[in-house]
Design a protein around this motif. Structure first.
Motif, PDB file in Angstrom:
ATOM      1  N   GLY A  43     -77.119 -47.426 -59.422  1.00 24.00           N
ATOM      2  CA  GLY A  43     -76.718 -46.635 -60.585  1.00 24.00           C
ATOM      3  C   GLY A  43     -77.772 -46.568 -61.671  1.00 24.00           C
ATOM      4  N   GLY A  44     -78.911 -47.205 -61.449  1.00 27.36           N
ATOM      5  CA  GLY A  44     -79.979 -47.250 -62.448  1.00 27.36           C
ATOM      6  C   GLY A  44     -80.241 -48.682 -62.876  1.00 27.36           C
ATOM      7  N   PRO A  45     -81.407 -48.951 -63.432  1.00 28.31           N
ATOM      8  CA  PRO A  45     -81.746 -50.317 -63.842  1.00 28.31           C
ATOM      9  C   PRO A  45     -80.814 -50.822 -64.938  1.00 28.31           C
ATOM     10  N   VAL A  46     -80.481 -52.102 -64.842  1.00 27.89           N
ATOM     11  CA  VAL A  46     -79.610 -52.754 -65.826  1.00 27.89           C
ATOM     12  C   VAL A  46     -80.437 -53.802 -66.559  1.00 27.89           C
ATOM     13  N   GLY A  47     -80.629 -53.614 -67.855  1.00 29.88           N
ATOM     14  CA  GLY A  47     -81.389 -54.573 -68.643  1.00 29.88           C
ATOM     15  C   GLY A  47     -80.630 -55.871 -68.803  1.00 29.88           C
ATOM     16  N   ALA A  48     -81.314 -56.993 -68.628  1.00 27.63           N
ATOM     17  CA  ALA A  48     -80.651 -58.294 -68.686  1.00 27.63           C
ATOM     18  C   ALA A  48     -81.564 -59.322 -69.344  1.00 27.63           C
ATOM     19  N   ILE A  49     -80.931 -60.393 -69.816  1.00 29.38           N
ATOM     20  CA  ILE A  49     -81.620 -61.526 -70.430  1.00 29.38           C
ATOM     21  C   ILE A  49     -81.098 -62.809 -69.791  1.00 29.38           C
ATOM     22  N   LEU A  50     -82.006 -63.685 -69.409  1.00 30.00           N
ATOM     23  CA  LEU A  50     -81.649 -65.014 -68.911  1.00 30.00           C
ATOM     24  C   LEU A  50     -81.949 -66.034 -69.989  1.00 30.00           C
ATOM     25  N   ARG A  51     -80.954 -66.861 -70.325  1.00 24.84           N
ATOM     26  CA  ARG A  51     -81.165 -68.047 -71.173  1.00 24.84           C
ATOM     27  C   ARG A  51     -80.859 -69.256 -70.309  1.00 24.84           C
ATOM     28  N   ARG A  52     -81.830 -70.166 -70.236  1.00 22.17           N
ATOM     29  CA  ARG A  52     -81.611 -71.296 -69.337  1.00 22.17           C
ATOM     30  C   ARG A  52     -82.371 -72.536 -69.781  1.00 22.17           C
ATOM     31  N   SER A  53     -81.846 -73.689 -69.337  1.00 20.75           N
ATOM     32  CA  SER A  53     -82.601 -74.928 -69.303  1.00 20.75           C
ATOM     33  C   SER A  53     -82.981 -75.132 -67.850  1.00 20.75           C
ATOM     34  N   PRO A  54     -84.268 -75.171 -67.535  1.00 23.40           N
ATOM     35  CA  PRO A  54     -84.668 -75.325 -66.129  1.00 23.40           C
ATOM     36  C   PRO A  54     -84.124 -76.609 -65.522  1.00 23.40           C
ATOM     37  N   THR A  99     -79.506 -74.612 -65.757  1.00 26.02           N
ATOM     38  CA  THR A  99     -78.275 -74.413 -66.526  1.00 26.02           C
ATOM     39  C   THR A  99     -78.475 -73.253 -67.488  1.00 26.02           C
ATOM     40  N   GLY A 100     -77.479 -72.364 -67.558  1.00 31.08           N
ATOM     41  CA  GLY A 100     -77.609 -71.254 -68.499  1.00 31.08           C
ATOM     42  C   GLY A 100     -76.749 -70.073 -68.110  1.00 31.08           C
ATOM     43  N   PHE A 101     -77.171 -68.882 -68.534  1.00 32.95           N
ATOM     44  CA  PHE A 101     -76.367 -67.686 -68.282  1.00 32.95           C
ATOM     45  C   PHE A 101     -77.247 -66.452 -68.354  1.00 32.95           C
TER      46      PHE A 101
END
Length: 328
Positions: A43-54, A99-101
């Motif tokens: 459906g087209g590119p979806v912009g996303a952000i990852l926040r995590r503790s490695p 860990t993150g989202f």
């Protein structure tokens, strides 16, 4: 490498996704990172952000709510109509990303000096102080029975903690001691109402567009407490970025913010807001002092730590202005 891990992750939880592209690290130290990327989708590119503790950095600092709680709060805010990114996925062990989202990317600007000066935001700026009041009112209305487990803080506890933090610096500052005495003398006692407090609501933690506030970021210091704390913190002079005559983030007046807050059905206690503005100014000053201490004593002698550390002197001037008798 992280693109491969993200690609495997999104294919598990995002129907139709075939991978990711353009992964780029935005910020973060060794223990926490923020990444920008696009999900490849029919459906087209979806912009996303990852926040995590490695992997290996899962524990949250003492004052931090933790990434899992942050994700829950952001999604709760989004569903309640408070400007917040939509949380798309909370990481699990199968993701192999720590860990993150992952949240949907909200386009806009977070750099305060651009928001305060660029023509793109000229139409929005006169309305931001009042809009911020409305956003905070919505945030403070979020139902407590749906909140994750959060620490609870009151003014007396905060004074005691900052007194301990200040003395641990071994960097005598008479103005900080004056502020601590003023805070003890003006401690307003327990708030009549305890709500969710964002804990770091300020210019720099908001995504702003030409239409105004688009999202509230950085919920990691969220806790339960006096709602007036958030209104005091956003007025700290350090978050005005040179627009010192516009207390609310350099955008406008306290009265405009108060009007937006009350128009959304909540009550303002100006004396408590003043108390928390003083507390917030001292808090930032002590944090700057901590940066200087780590620069001098720790293994990381970065220029950034030194530059933040020297700003402790700015907070001394701000405290003197706040504590001076009216008319002087």
């Amino acid at each position: 490498m992280i693109e491969a891990e993200l690609s495997r992750s999104v294919q598990r939880w995002c129907p139709g996704a075939t991978g990711v592209t353009g992964a780029a690290r935005l910020s973060g130290g060794a223990s926490q990172e923020t990444w920008r990327f696009d999900i490849v989708h029919p459906g087209g590119p979806v912009g996303a952000i990852l926040r995590r503790s490695p992997k290996g950095y899962g524990a949250a600092p003492t004052r931090a709510a933790g990434l899992a709680a942050e994700a829950q709060l952001m999604q709760l805010a989004y569903e309640a109509g408070v400007p917040s990114p939509r949380v798309m996925h909370v990481l699990t062990a199968d993701d192999d990303l720590g860990t993150g989202f992952i949240m949907q990317r909200v386009e806009g600007e977070t750099i305060a000096r651009k928001i305060l000066r660029d023509d793109e935001f000229a139409a929005a700026r006169p309305h931001l102080a009042r809009q911020i009041g409305g956003v905070l009112a919505g945030l403070h209305r979020l139902p407590q029975d749906k909140l994750p487990e959060l620490r609870s803080r009151n003014a007396t506890q905060e004074i005691s903690e900052f007194d301990r933090d200040y003395h641990s610096l071994n960097w005598p500052k008479p103005v900080f001691e004056l502020a601590l005495r003023w805070l003890r003398d003006h401690d307003p006692g327990p708030s009549a109402e305890t709500t969710l407090v964002h804990g770091d609501f300020r210019n720099g933690n908001l995504i702003i567009g030409s239409d105004g506030v688009r999202a509230v970021l950085d919920w990691e210091l969220a806790h339960l407490g006096d709602p007036m704390e958030d209104l005091g913190w956003v007025c700290v002079n350090s978050w005005r970025f040179g627009e010192i005559d516009k207390p609310v983030g350099g955008f406008g007046s306290r009265e405009e913010m108060f009007a937006g807050y009350e128009a959304a059905g909540r009550k303002i206690d100006p004396a408590r807001v003043k108390f928390w503005e003083v507390m917030g100014t001292l808090r930032w000053g002590i944090m700057c002092g901590g940066m200087m201490q780590r620069f001098r004593e720790g293994p990381d002698h970065s220029m950034e730590r030194a530059m933040i550390g020297r700003r402790a002197s700015e907070t001394e001037i701000d405290l003197l202005r706040l504590l001076a008798p009216r008319g002087r």
